[in-house]
Motif scaffolding. Structure first.
Motif, mmCIF file in Angstrom:
data_model
loop_
_atom_site.group_PDB
_atom_site.id
_atom_site.type_symbol
_atom_site.label_atom_id
_atom_site.label_comp_id
_atom_site.label_asym_id
_atom_site.label_seq_id
_atom_site.Cartn_x
_atom_site.Cartn_y
_atom_site.Cartn_z
ATOM 1 N N LEU A 1 13.443 48.499 67.297
ATOM 2 C CA LEU A 1 14.285 48.415 65.996
ATOM 3 C C LEU A 1 14.756 47.358 65.572
ATOM 4 C CD1 LEU A 1 15.888 52.101 66.550
ATOM 5 C CD2 LEU A 1 13.667 51.438 65.494
ATOM 6 N N ASN A 2 14.673 46.414 66.744
ATOM 7 C CA ASN A 2 15.569 44.945 66.401
ATOM 8 C C ASN A 2 14.464 43.800 66.409
ATOM 9 O OD1 ASN A 2 18.413 46.055 66.111
ATOM 10 N ND2 ASN A 2 18.113 46.548 68.124
ATOM 11 N N LEU B 1 6.973 45.109 64.759
ATOM 12 C CA LEU B 1 6.042 45.422 65.742
ATOM 13 C C LEU B 1 4.573 44.490 65.474
ATOM 14 C CD1 LEU B 1 5.202 46.514 68.268
ATOM 15 C CD2 LEU B 1 4.590 48.645 67.350
ATOM 16 N N PHE B 2 4.175 44.443 64.300
ATOM 17 C CA PHE B 2 2.876 43.974 63.797
ATOM 18 C C PHE B 2 3.290 42.223 63.935
ATOM 19 C CE2 PHE B 2 1.426 47.873 62.102
ATOM 20 C CZ PHE B 2 -0.103 47.531 61.910
ATOM 21 N N ASN B 3 4.631 41.876 63.411
ATOM 22 C CA ASN B 3 4.613 40.556 63.631
ATOM 23 C C ASN B 3 4.843 40.025 65.065
ATOM 24 O OD1 ASN B 3 5.182 40.415 60.808
ATOM 25 N ND2 ASN B 3 7.166 40.581 60.638
ATOM 26 N N CYS C 1 6.517 59.016 60.457
ATOM 27 C CA CYS C 1 7.215 57.928 60.788
ATOM 28 C C CYS C 1 8.577 57.491 60.487
ATOM 29 C CB CYS C 1 6.601 56.521 59.834
ATOM 30 S SG CYS C 1 4.731 56.091 60.355
ATOM 31 N N LEU C 2 9.510 57.168 61.351
ATOM 32 C CA LEU C 2 10.950 57.069 61.333
ATOM 33 C C LEU C 2 11.479 55.533 61.024
ATOM 34 C CD1 LEU C 2 11.831 58.953 64.388
ATOM 35 C CD2 LEU C 2 11.846 60.149 62.174
ATOM 36 N N HIS C 3 10.485 54.749 61.324
ATOM 37 C CA HIS C 3 10.974 53.360 60.933
ATOM 38 C C HIS C 3 9.806 52.584 60.599
ATOM 39 C CE1 HIS C 3 15.321 53.850 62.069
ATOM 40 N NE2 HIS C 3 14.723 54.667 63.344
ATOM 41 N N LYS C 4 10.013 51.340 59.963
ATOM 42 C CA LYS C 4 9.112 50.570 59.671
ATOM 43 C C LYS C 4 8.293 49.820 60.805
ATOM 44 C CE LYS C 4 10.232 48.995 54.988
ATOM 45 N NZ LYS C 4 10.598 47.877 53.891
ATOM 46 N N LEU C 5 7.121 49.639 60.759
ATOM 47 C CA LEU C 5 6.150 48.964 61.945
ATOM 48 C C LEU C 5 5.988 47.371 61.560
ATOM 49 C CD1 LEU C 5 3.701 51.532 62.177
ATOM 50 C CD2 LEU C 5 5.593 51.327 63.901
ATOM 51 N N ASP C 6 6.623 46.850 60.647
ATOM 52 C CA ASP C 6 6.479 45.328 60.410
ATOM 53 C C ASP C 6 6.963 44.549 61.687
ATOM 54 O OD1 ASP C 6 7.190 47.145 57.756
ATOM 55 O OD2 ASP C 6 6.123 45.290 56.902
ATOM 56 N N ASP D 1 10.762 62.892 69.939
ATOM 57 C CA ASP D 1 11.185 61.679 69.029
ATOM 58 C C ASP D 1 11.218 60.268 69.958
ATOM 59 O OD1 ASP D 1 11.593 63.499 67.107
ATOM 60 O OD2 ASP D 1 13.958 63.191 66.987
ATOM 61 N N THR D 2 10.495 59.502 69.120
ATOM 62 C CA THR D 2 10.550 57.949 69.719
ATOM 63 C C THR D 2 11.293 57.286 68.773
ATOM 64 O OG1 THR D 2 8.573 57.113 68.722
ATOM 65 C CG2 THR D 2 8.254 58.530 70.524
ATOM 66 N N PRO D 3 11.603 55.877 69.233
ATOM 67 C CA PRO D 3 12.211 54.955 68.098
ATOM 68 C C PRO D 3 11.599 54.794 66.927
ATOM 69 C CG PRO D 3 12.384 53.902 70.574
ATOM 70 C CD PRO D 3 11.522 55.342 70.529
ATOM 71 N N LEU D 4 10.108 55.056 67.065
ATOM 72 C CA LEU D 4 9.349 54.764 65.656
ATOM 73 C C LEU D 4 8.892 56.044 65.216
ATOM 74 C CD1 LEU D 4 7.066 51.894 66.944
ATOM 75 C CD2 LEU D 4 9.038 51.814 65.364
#
Length: 365
Positions: free
Chosen positions: A88-89, A199-201, A192-197, A297-300
């Motif tokens: 998440l960070n 993680l991709f980066n 999806c709970l949060h963006k995956l940007d 539930d997971t962080p993502l």
């Protein structure tokens, strides 16, 4: 004098009869013992021939089970790099180069594709909305999946149509999609709970133009889950998997075992363990909090854990081909080899038996 001669002749004849009886009884006992030993030998030889025949006929099963056992035994001690990161960070600052295509894949095959569960559509839409800037969002059904395979992997169509369950088709298809297009694959029941940007980066920063990267979540007790995977195009791991799907397309009697080994998460996990030279391009997202098994539930993600596709598992019991029909030539050759081995063993047994009879005749003479 005549009386003494007759008595002596009688005693000699009696002695000869007793001697003959002794040899006969001794021969009978030896024959019984030999018969018993020969019986045991024959049973052993027949068992050995049957074992060879089984190994020849089901060599593919043995190869697959070897990979399965190898994965279970070796994974806890030696496996690809497991990473624990604060998902998440992660930095959302765009990478200098995007080596992983921003493409998202969802698959829904079979009757459910005609009337998808509302919860699944909601889950997919949540991922699309959060990643609206992605290059492409693919929704794969029976029609466009068939077209995709016909155009790019036509050699696999026969195997794909031979799968007894929808879940096997969906499992196999995802490897081809990631291999051809790259990007991310998500099960329909992942909300999806949060963006995956971020993680991709993070993954882009770990590779270069001539390298590959593959990420999946750790599964319990060993291996990875194939419900969430990120990969560059033409990753060699995915190449290994799709090359071996035909080999692993076998019935392992138990429905769940057949699905997970033939095309499911164990199929790709086995290839990971068998191709250690690829480990520098494979990452496993560690941590119990990231596992997507069951309702959790997971962080993502929020995993609905519906498992509806597995209702088709009982179809496997309706048809247990054992691959013999597809291996008529191998089956015929195996039967011929079996007959020849039995013939040779019986010739050896008969030779020993003939030698014994000749020996007994010489002793009697």
């Amino acid at each position: 004098m005549d009386y003494e001669n007759e008595k002596l002749n009688f005693l000699n004849e009696t002695k000869s009869i007793k001697t003959y009886r002794y040899y006969v009884e001794n021969s009978i006992n030896e024959l019984k013992h030999l018969k018993f030993n020969i019986g045991k030998t024959i049973l052993f030889r027949i068992f050995f021939c049957l074992l060879i025949l089984i190994i020849i006929l089901f060599r593919g099963h043995f190869i697959c089970l070897f990979g399965f056992i190898n994965c279970y035994v070796t994974w806890p001690f030696s496996s690809p790099v497991h990473i624990k990161i604060d998902l998440l960070n992660l930095s959302t600052k765009p990478s200098q180069h995007e080596y992983i295509p921003r493409r998202m894949h969802h698959i829904l095959l079979g009757p459910l594709s005609q009337s998808p569960p509302e919860s699944w559509l909601t889950s997919r839409n949540s991922c699309i909305e959060l990643h609206s800037k992605f290059e492409k969002h693919y929704y794969w059904t029976d029609e466009n999946s068939k077209e995709f395979l016909e155009k790019n992997y036509s050699w696999f169509l026969k195997t794909w149509f031979s799968y007894k369950t929808i879940v096997q088709k969906a499992d196999a298809l995802r490897y081809f999609l990631l291999h051809y297009y790259g990007g991310i694959f998500l099960d329909m029941d992942l909300y999806c709970l949060h963006k995956l940007d971020g993680l991709f980066n993070y993954l882009d920063d770990r590779v270069s133009a001539d390298e590959h990267i593959f990420l999946a979540v750790k599964a319990f007790p060993v291996g990875i889950s194939n419900g969430f995977m990120i990969s560059t195009r033409n990753h060699p791991l995915l190449q290994r998997v799709i090359e071996n799907l035909e080999l692993y397309n076998r019935n392992f009697l138990l429905p769940h075992a057949t699905i997970v080994i033939s095309a499911g998460p164990m199929c790709i996990s086995i290839q990971i363990q068998l191709n250690r030279s690829l480990w520098n391009s494979i990452l496993v997202l560690d941590g119990k909090e990231n596992m997507i098994g069951g309702k959790t539930d997971t962080p993502l993600f929020k995993h609905l854990g519906s498992g509806s596709w597995h209702k088709a598992d009982d179809m496997i019991f309706k048809n247990i081909p054992m691959n013999i029909q597809r291996q008529n030539q191998t089956f015929s050759i195996s039967v011929i080899v079996f007959i020849i081995l039995i013939f040779l063993f019986f010739i050896g047994r008969n030779k020993n038996f003939i030698k014994f009879i000749k020996k007994q005749r010489k002793e009697l003479i």
